[in-house]
Design a protein around this motif. Structure first.
Motif, PDB file in Angstrom:
ATOM      1  N   ARG A  20      -3.397  -8.487  10.554  1.00  0.00           N
ATOM      2  CA  ARG A  20      -4.804  -8.083  10.751  1.00  0.00           C
ATOM      3  C   ARG A  20      -5.645  -8.479   9.542  1.00  0.00           C
ATOM      4  NH1 ARG A  20      -2.763  -3.676  13.605  1.00  0.00           N
ATOM      5  NH2 ARG A  20      -2.533  -2.378  11.755  1.00  0.00           N
ATOM      6  N   ARG A  21      -5.083  -8.282   8.342  1.00  0.00           N
ATOM      7  CA  ARG A  21      -5.824  -8.640   7.121  1.00  0.00           C
ATOM      8  C   ARG A  21      -5.956 -10.163   6.975  1.00  0.00           C
ATOM      9  NH1 ARG A  21      -2.718  -6.029   2.571  1.00  0.00           N
ATOM     10  NH2 ARG A  21      -4.254  -7.165   1.328  1.00  0.00           N
ATOM     11  N   ILE A  22      -4.926 -10.892   7.392  1.00  0.00           N
ATOM     12  CA  ILE A  22      -4.995 -12.357   7.354  1.00  0.00           C
ATOM     13  C   ILE A  22      -6.114 -12.834   8.287  1.00  0.00           C
ATOM     14  CG2 ILE A  22      -3.784 -14.492   7.991  1.00  0.00           C
ATOM     15  CD1 ILE A  22      -1.170 -13.012   7.039  1.00  0.00           C
ATOM     16  N   ALA A  23      -6.253 -12.147   9.413  1.00  0.00           N
ATOM     17  CA  ALA A  23      -7.331 -12.497  10.353  1.00  0.00           C
ATOM     18  C   ALA A  23      -8.697 -12.339   9.693  1.00  0.00           C
ATOM     19  CB  ALA A  23      -7.239 -11.627  11.615  1.00  0.00           C
ATOM     20  N   ARG A  24      -8.774 -11.452   8.685  1.00  0.00           N
ATOM     21  CA  ARG A  24     -10.025 -11.277   7.923  1.00  0.00           C
ATOM     22  C   ARG A  24     -10.057 -12.198   6.707  1.00  0.00           C
ATOM     23  NH1 ARG A  24      -8.820  -5.501   8.787  1.00  0.00           N
ATOM     24  NH2 ARG A  24      -8.158  -5.420   6.614  1.00  0.00           N
ATOM     25  N   GLN A  25      -9.092 -13.146   6.689  1.00  0.00           N
ATOM     26  CA  GLN A  25      -9.002 -14.178   5.642  1.00  0.00           C
ATOM     27  C   GLN A  25      -8.675 -13.612   4.259  1.00  0.00           C
ATOM     28  OE1 GLN A  25     -11.265 -17.658   6.159  1.00  0.00           O
ATOM     29  NE2 GLN A  25     -10.228 -17.526   8.108  1.00  0.00           N
ATOM     30  N   GLU A  26      -7.857 -12.558   4.228  1.00  0.00           N
ATOM     31  CA  GLU A  26      -7.440 -11.975   2.951  1.00  0.00           C
ATOM     32  C   GLU A  26      -6.209 -12.714   2.434  1.00  0.00           C
ATOM     33  OE1 GLU A  26      -7.144  -7.698   2.855  1.00  0.00           O
ATOM     34  OE2 GLU A  26      -8.844  -7.497   4.249  1.00  0.00           O
ATOM     35  N   ARG A  27      -6.402 -13.461   1.379  1.00  0.00           N
ATOM     36  CA  ARG A  27      -5.358 -14.334   0.835  1.00  0.00           C
ATOM     37  C   ARG A  27      -4.133 -13.550   0.346  1.00  0.00           C
ATOM     38  NH1 ARG A  27      -4.168 -19.956   0.100  1.00  0.00           N
ATOM     39  NH2 ARG A  27      -2.074 -19.681  -0.673  1.00  0.00           N
ATOM     40  N   ASP A  28      -4.338 -12.389  -0.272  1.00  0.00           N
ATOM     41  CA  ASP A  28      -3.195 -11.635  -0.786  1.00  0.00           C
ATOM     42  C   ASP A  28      -2.288 -11.148   0.351  1.00  0.00           C
ATOM     43  OD1 ASP A  28      -5.302  -9.891  -0.091  1.00  0.00           O
ATOM     44  OD2 ASP A  28      -4.494  -8.283  -1.338  1.00  0.00           O
ATOM     45  N   ILE A  66      -0.196 -19.841  11.412  1.00  0.00           N
ATOM     46  CA  ILE A  66      -0.234 -18.375  11.377  1.00  0.00           C
ATOM     47  C   ILE A  66      -1.583 -17.920  10.804  1.00  0.00           C
ATOM     48  CG2 ILE A  66       0.735 -16.346  10.206  1.00  0.00           C
ATOM     49  CD1 ILE A  66       3.530 -17.839  10.524  1.00  0.00           C
ATOM     50  N   TRP A  67      -2.020 -18.552   9.736  1.00  0.00           N
ATOM     51  CA  TRP A  67      -3.310 -18.226   9.107  1.00  0.00           C
ATOM     52  C   TRP A  67      -4.447 -18.389  10.121  1.00  0.00           C
ATOM     53  CZ3 TRP A  67      -5.386 -16.304   4.668  1.00  0.00           C
ATOM     54  CH2 TRP A  67      -6.721 -16.601   4.379  1.00  0.00           C
ATOM     55  N   ARG A  68      -4.421 -19.524  10.842  1.00  0.00           N
ATOM     56  CA  ARG A  68      -5.506 -19.815  11.789  1.00  0.00           C
ATOM     57  C   ARG A  68      -5.428 -18.965  13.055  1.00  0.00           C
ATOM     58  NH1 ARG A  68      -5.228 -26.375  11.299  1.00  0.00           N
ATOM     59  NH2 ARG A  68      -6.344 -26.541   9.333  1.00  0.00           N
ATOM     60  N   SER A  69      -4.210 -18.604  13.456  1.00  0.00           N
ATOM     61  CA  SER A  69      -4.026 -17.875  14.719  1.00  0.00           C
ATOM     62  C   SER A  69      -4.060 -16.362  14.553  1.00  0.00           C
ATOM     63  CB  SER A  69      -2.679 -18.264  15.352  1.00  0.00           C
ATOM     64  OG  SER A  69      -2.611 -19.651  15.550  1.00  0.00           O
ATOM     65  N   ALA A  70      -4.063 -15.883  13.328  1.00  0.00           N
ATOM     66  CA  ALA A  70      -4.006 -14.432  13.084  1.00  0.00           C
ATOM     67  C   ALA A  70      -5.038 -13.624  13.880  1.00  0.00           C
ATOM     68  CB  ALA A  70      -4.135 -14.144  11.589  1.00  0.00           C
ATOM     69  N   PRO A  71      -6.286 -14.128  14.046  1.00  0.00           N
ATOM     70  CA  PRO A  71      -7.247 -13.329  14.823  1.00  0.00           C
ATOM     71  C   PRO A  71      -6.817 -13.097  16.283  1.00  0.00           C
ATOM     72  CG  PRO A  71      -8.396 -15.003  13.546  1.00  0.00           C
ATOM     73  CD  PRO A  71      -6.926 -15.296  13.441  1.00  0.00           C
ATOM     74  N   ARG A  72      -5.912 -13.948  16.794  1.00  0.00           N
ATOM     75  CA  ARG A  72      -5.478 -13.804  18.196  1.00  0.00           C
ATOM     76  C   ARG A  72      -4.193 -12.987  18.343  1.00  0.00           C
ATOM     77  NH1 ARG A  72      -7.082 -19.110  17.778  1.00  0.00           N
ATOM     78  NH2 ARG A  72      -4.974 -19.928  17.830  1.00  0.00           N
TER      79      ARG A  72
END
Length: 196
Positions: A20-28, A66-72
């Motif tokens: 969920r956080r990756i979907a918000r582009q959180e690098r950590d 995974i980074w790009r698809s996280a919002p889905r």
């Protein structure tokens, strides 16, 4: 045993939150998920492809995806690790299909629809190989910017001339020519990258 299951459930919850956080582009969050999953995913890829160098490339591609698809990501459909394995497996299959080079011409107008008669005269195994190559090419075209994608699809699927594409898309002819040329250059780059 019950403790292991509770720990596993906690891990799944933590990992779902990371996605969920990756979907918000959180690098950590991405870095933490990478630390958790890179080893098991690399092991999976290496067994699948039996090539350490390729496995490293596919692992990198998997984490980009995974980074790009996280919002889905939908936790109700799969556990976080299973979802990441599915993404990775698809990339492994794509890489195996891509082992046979597909050539991309410099001339966008050479991308005409395949003559059905000639296609039906081919040996069945040749037809399957051609279908796989066309499918790979279409997947790559889908990733192009809109003007490049639309103009190349009209040339490939409908056999339209550049003037006809210009008319249909209501774009200046020069813009269509530039979009097609740039699209072809991008396709060549994507093809080259997928066969390295």
């Amino acid at each position: 045993m019950g403790e292991d299951k509770a720990q596993s459930m906690d891990d799944a919850s933590i990992e779902a939150e990371l996605i969920r956080r990756i979907a918000r582009q959180e690098r950590d969050a991405f870095d933490e998920l990478y630390a958790r999953y890179s080893r098991p995913l690399f092991s999976y890829i290496a067994k699948f492809l039996r090539d350490r160098g390729l496995a490293e490339e596919v692992l990198q591609d998997a984490f980009v995806k995974i980074w790009r698809s996280a919002p889905r990501y939908d936790r109700s459909l799969s556990r976080p690790f299973s979802w990441c394995v599915l993404i990775t497996k698809r990339l492994c299959i794509d890489r195996m299909r891509a082992m046979k080079p597909v050539t991309v011409t410099d001339d966008p107008m050479a991308l005409q629809p395949v003559d059905e008669q000639r296609q039906s005269e081919k040996d069945p195994s040749e037809r399957v190989e051609t279908d796989d190559q066309l499918s790979l090419l279409e997947d790559m075209v889908e990733r192009l910017p809109e003007s490049q994608r639309l103009s190349l699809q009209l040339a490939m699927r409908q056999g339209l001339t550049q003037q006809e594409i210009s008319d249909q898309l209501n774009m200046p002819l020069g813009t269509v020519k530039t979009a097609m040329r740039r699209g072809m250059q991008r396709l060549k780059t994507m093809m080259a990258a997928s066969y390295e």
